[in-house]
Design a protein around this motif. Sequence first.
Motif, PDB file in Angstrom:
ATOM      1  N   GLU A   1      -0.062  31.350  -1.333  1.00  0.00           N
ATOM      2  CA  GLU A   1      -0.304  31.276   0.099  1.00  0.00           C
ATOM      3  C   GLU A   1      -0.440  29.814   0.543  1.00  0.00           C
ATOM      4  O   GLU A   1      -0.834  28.935  -0.230  1.00  0.00           O
ATOM      5  N   ILE A   2      -0.139  29.564   1.800  1.00  0.00           N
ATOM      6  CA  ILE A   2      -0.200  28.220   2.362  1.00  0.00           C
ATOM      7  C   ILE A   2      -1.639  27.711   2.372  1.00  0.00           C
ATOM      8  O   ILE A   2      -2.566  28.426   2.771  1.00  0.00           O
ATOM      9  N   ARG A   3      -1.796  26.473   1.923  1.00  0.00           N
ATOM     10  CA  ARG A   3      -3.052  25.741   2.058  1.00  0.00           C
ATOM     11  C   ARG A   3      -2.722  24.343   2.549  1.00  0.00           C
ATOM     12  O   ARG A   3      -1.642  23.813   2.275  1.00  0.00           O
ATOM     13  N   THR A   4      -3.637  23.742   3.265  1.00  0.00           N
ATOM     14  CA  THR A   4      -3.399  22.385   3.748  1.00  0.00           C
ATOM     15  C   THR A   4      -3.570  21.381   2.614  1.00  0.00           C
ATOM     16  O   THR A   4      -4.080  21.703   1.537  1.00  0.00           O
ATOM     17  N   ALA A   5      -3.138  20.152   2.887  1.00  0.00           N
ATOM     18  CA  ALA A   5      -3.084  19.137   1.832  1.00  0.00           C
ATOM     19  C   ALA A   5      -3.626  17.809   2.334  1.00  0.00           C
ATOM     20  O   ALA A   5      -3.755  17.569   3.538  1.00  0.00           O
ATOM     21  N   ASN A   6      -3.895  16.920   1.367  1.00  0.00           N
ATOM     22  CA  ASN A   6      -4.347  15.567   1.647  1.00  0.00           C
ATOM     23  C   ASN A   6      -3.185  14.584   1.616  1.00  0.00           C
ATOM     24  O   ASN A   6      -2.156  14.816   0.975  1.00  0.00           O
ATOM     25  N   LEU A   7      -3.400  13.456   2.280  1.00  0.00           N
ATOM     26  CA  LEU A   7      -2.555  12.281   2.144  1.00  0.00           C
ATOM     27  C   LEU A   7      -3.446  11.181   1.579  1.00  0.00           C
ATOM     28  O   LEU A   7      -4.565  10.981   2.069  1.00  0.00           O
ATOM     29  N   VAL A   8      -2.977  10.489   0.545  1.00  0.00           N
ATOM     30  CA  VAL A   8      -3.791   9.464  -0.094  1.00  0.00           C
ATOM     31  C   VAL A   8      -3.104   8.106  -0.009  1.00  0.00           C
ATOM     32  O   VAL A   8      -1.884   8.013   0.170  1.00  0.00           O
ATOM     33  N   ARG A   9      -3.916   7.074  -0.130  1.00  0.00           N
ATOM     34  CA  ARG A   9      -3.405   5.705  -0.154  1.00  0.00           C
ATOM     35  C   ARG A   9      -3.776   5.063  -1.487  1.00  0.00           C
ATOM     36  O   ARG A   9      -4.919   5.166  -1.934  1.00  0.00           O
ATOM     37  N   VAL A  10      -2.792   4.415  -2.104  1.00  0.00           N
ATOM     38  CA  VAL A  10      -3.028   3.641  -3.320  1.00  0.00           C
ATOM     39  C   VAL A  10      -2.867   2.173  -2.954  1.00  0.00           C
ATOM     40  O   VAL A  10      -1.777   1.737  -2.557  1.00  0.00           O
ATOM     41  N   ASP A  11      -3.941   1.421  -3.072  1.00  0.00           N
ATOM     42  CA  ASP A  11      -3.922   0.004  -2.695  1.00  0.00           C
ATOM     43  C   ASP A  11      -3.367  -0.860  -3.822  1.00  0.00           C
ATOM     44  O   ASP A  11      -3.246  -0.405  -4.968  1.00  0.00           O
ATOM     45  N   PRO A  12      -3.038  -2.119  -3.534  1.00  0.00           N
ATOM     46  CA  PRO A  12      -2.513  -2.992  -4.583  1.00  0.00           C
ATOM     47  C   PRO A  12      -3.452  -3.179  -5.776  1.00  0.00           C
ATOM     48  O   PRO A  12      -2.990  -3.491  -6.879  1.00  0.00           O
ATOM     49  N   ASP A  13      -4.777  -2.963  -5.570  1.00  0.00           N
ATOM     50  CA  ASP A  13      -5.696  -3.021  -6.713  1.00  0.00           C
ATOM     51  C   ASP A  13      -5.738  -1.702  -7.468  1.00  0.00           C
ATOM     52  O   ASP A  13      -6.550  -1.539  -8.387  1.00  0.00           O
ATOM     53  N   ARG A  14      -4.890  -0.755  -7.060  1.00  0.00           N
ATOM     54  CA  ARG A  14      -4.692   0.549  -7.693  1.00  0.00           C
ATOM     55  C   ARG A  14      -5.821   1.534  -7.396  1.00  0.00           C
ATOM     56  O   ARG A  14      -5.876   2.613  -7.997  1.00  0.00           O
ATOM     57  N   SER A  15      -6.704   1.209  -6.492  1.00  0.00           N
ATOM     58  CA  SER A  15      -7.711   2.174  -6.064  1.00  0.00           C
ATOM     59  C   SER A  15      -7.049   3.238  -5.196  1.00  0.00           C
ATOM     60  O   SER A  15      -6.054   2.995  -4.518  1.00  0.00           O
ATOM     61  N   VAL A  16      -7.624   4.452  -5.210  1.00  0.00           N
ATOM     62  CA  VAL A  16      -7.047   5.607  -4.526  1.00  0.00           C
ATOM     63  C   VAL A  16      -8.041   6.117  -3.483  1.00  0.00           C
ATOM     64  O   VAL A  16      -9.209   6.352  -3.793  1.00  0.00           O
ATOM     65  N   THR A  17      -7.561   6.304  -2.245  1.00  0.00           N
ATOM     66  CA  THR A  17      -8.409   6.731  -1.141  1.00  0.00           C
ATOM     67  C   THR A  17      -7.716   7.851  -0.369  1.00  0.00           C
ATOM     68  O   THR A  17      -6.522   7.747  -0.064  1.00  0.00           O
ATOM     69  N   VAL A  18      -8.450   8.906  -0.046  1.00  0.00           N
ATOM     70  CA  VAL A  18      -7.917   9.943   0.842  1.00  0.00           C
ATOM     71  C   VAL A  18      -7.954   9.418   2.269  1.00  0.00           C
ATOM     72  O   VAL A  18      -9.002   9.008   2.767  1.00  0.00           O
ATOM     73  N   ARG A  60       0.852  -1.190   0.000  1.00  0.00           N
ATOM     74  CA  ARG A  60       0.000   0.000   0.000  1.00  0.00           C
ATOM     75  C   ARG A  60       0.889   1.241   0.000  1.00  0.00           C
ATOM     76  O   ARG A  60       1.806   1.348   0.820  1.00  0.00           O
ATOM     77  N   ALA A  61       0.612   2.152  -0.929  1.00  0.00           N
ATOM     78  CA  ALA A  61       1.437   3.354  -1.086  1.00  0.00           C
ATOM     79  C   ALA A  61       0.716   4.563  -0.506  1.00  0.00           C
ATOM     80  O   ALA A  61      -0.433   4.848  -0.880  1.00  0.00           O
ATOM     81  N   TYR A  62       1.373   5.275   0.405  1.00  0.00           N
ATOM     82  CA  TYR A  62       0.849   6.506   0.990  1.00  0.00           C
ATOM     83  C   TYR A  62       1.594   7.678   0.346  1.00  0.00           C
ATOM     84  O   TYR A  62       2.832   7.737   0.386  1.00  0.00           O
ATOM     85  N   VAL A  63       0.839   8.604  -0.248  1.00  0.00           N
ATOM     86  CA  VAL A  63       1.428   9.687  -1.041  1.00  0.00           C
ATOM     87  C   VAL A  63       0.902  11.025  -0.535  1.00  0.00           C
ATOM     88  O   VAL A  63      -0.316  11.198  -0.357  1.00  0.00           O
ATOM     89  N   GLY A  64       1.807  11.971  -0.334  1.00  0.00           N
ATOM     90  CA  GLY A  64       1.435  13.314   0.087  1.00  0.00           C
ATOM     91  C   GLY A  64       1.531  14.314  -1.052  1.00  0.00           C
ATOM     92  O   GLY A  64       1.873  13.971  -2.190  1.00  0.00           O
ATOM     93  N   SER A  65       1.230  15.567  -0.747  1.00  0.00           N
ATOM     94  CA  SER A  65       1.286  16.634  -1.749  1.00  0.00           C
ATOM     95  C   SER A  65       1.633  17.952  -1.072  1.00  0.00           C
ATOM     96  O   SER A  65       1.566  18.076   0.149  1.00  0.00           O
TER      97      SER A  65
END
Length: 299
Positions: free
Chosen positions: A127-144, A112-117
């Motif tokens: 200007e500064i804005r907050t960001a998400n962290l997402v997970r890419v599962d082995p089936d390639r689905s993407v979840t925040v 499982r890959a955890y990716v930031g931005s």
Amino acid sequence: MGSEQNREPKVVLDGFSFLECPRWHDGRLWLSDFYTGRVIATDENGAVEVVAEVPNQPSGLGFLPDGRLLIVSMKDRRLLVRDHAGTLSEYADLSKVLDSSANDMLVDDLGRAYVGSFGFDLMGGAEIRTANLVRVDPDRSVTVVAEDLAFPNGMAILPSGELVLAESLANGLTAFDIADNGDLVNRRVWAEFGPVPQTRDVAEAMSQLTVSPDGICADAEGAVWAADCLHGRVVRVAGGRIVDEIQAGTGVFACMLGGSDGRTLFMCAAPSFFEHERRPVREGQLLAVRVDVPRGGRP
């Protein structure tokens, strides 16, 4: 800690644009060189191989359980996979869930890959804005899996199993538990170095940071080494406080424990991080110093 070691970092490699996201794997250190668009691998003898070319800027790296390499393609917000023959292809499109440059990544032992931005256009002066962290599962689905993060950057999974995240603009490190399905739960402060800046101005926020953690790695005692990208050092953090530091003599933006015994601390160094300063020159270096406690956890 490390009093018997030579604490002066030595130059292992130089002549790069901006090295980032180091990963020790299969006897070599793998790194992204941002502004040449290359992923390289180097052994302990200094041999360098270009293993991938990523036109939209490579960033986070990580290895799937079968040994294939995942690479974050920053500017088009894609996750690429390099197969065993060296061929690159798209693994996941992150552009619908990340609205700014994709950044660092951690791949766990289940793939499982955890990716930031970034959360905002850092190089463009936004200007500064907050960001998400997402997970890419082995089936390639993407979840925040986490939101409202202050520039989520390097990540590590400690030997205890908790995930520690560097929030570069929050003056600290944040921890999560990893649920069985890969969700991140029980968000909490893991280390607090000072107050969280209450401004949207980047320069003003940076002036208020005691530590700005960028890339991080874990050791076998459950401590974290963090590159303090504004203060030219790496710090070892345990029990919520800094217990050791190594001055790099230049800017340092990521670190990784590796080498045959796991006790070489590699550091990605450059005089600064702004793209307009780094892209035209080749001042990026890989530094190394010996430490006492070996690598632990992931990456």
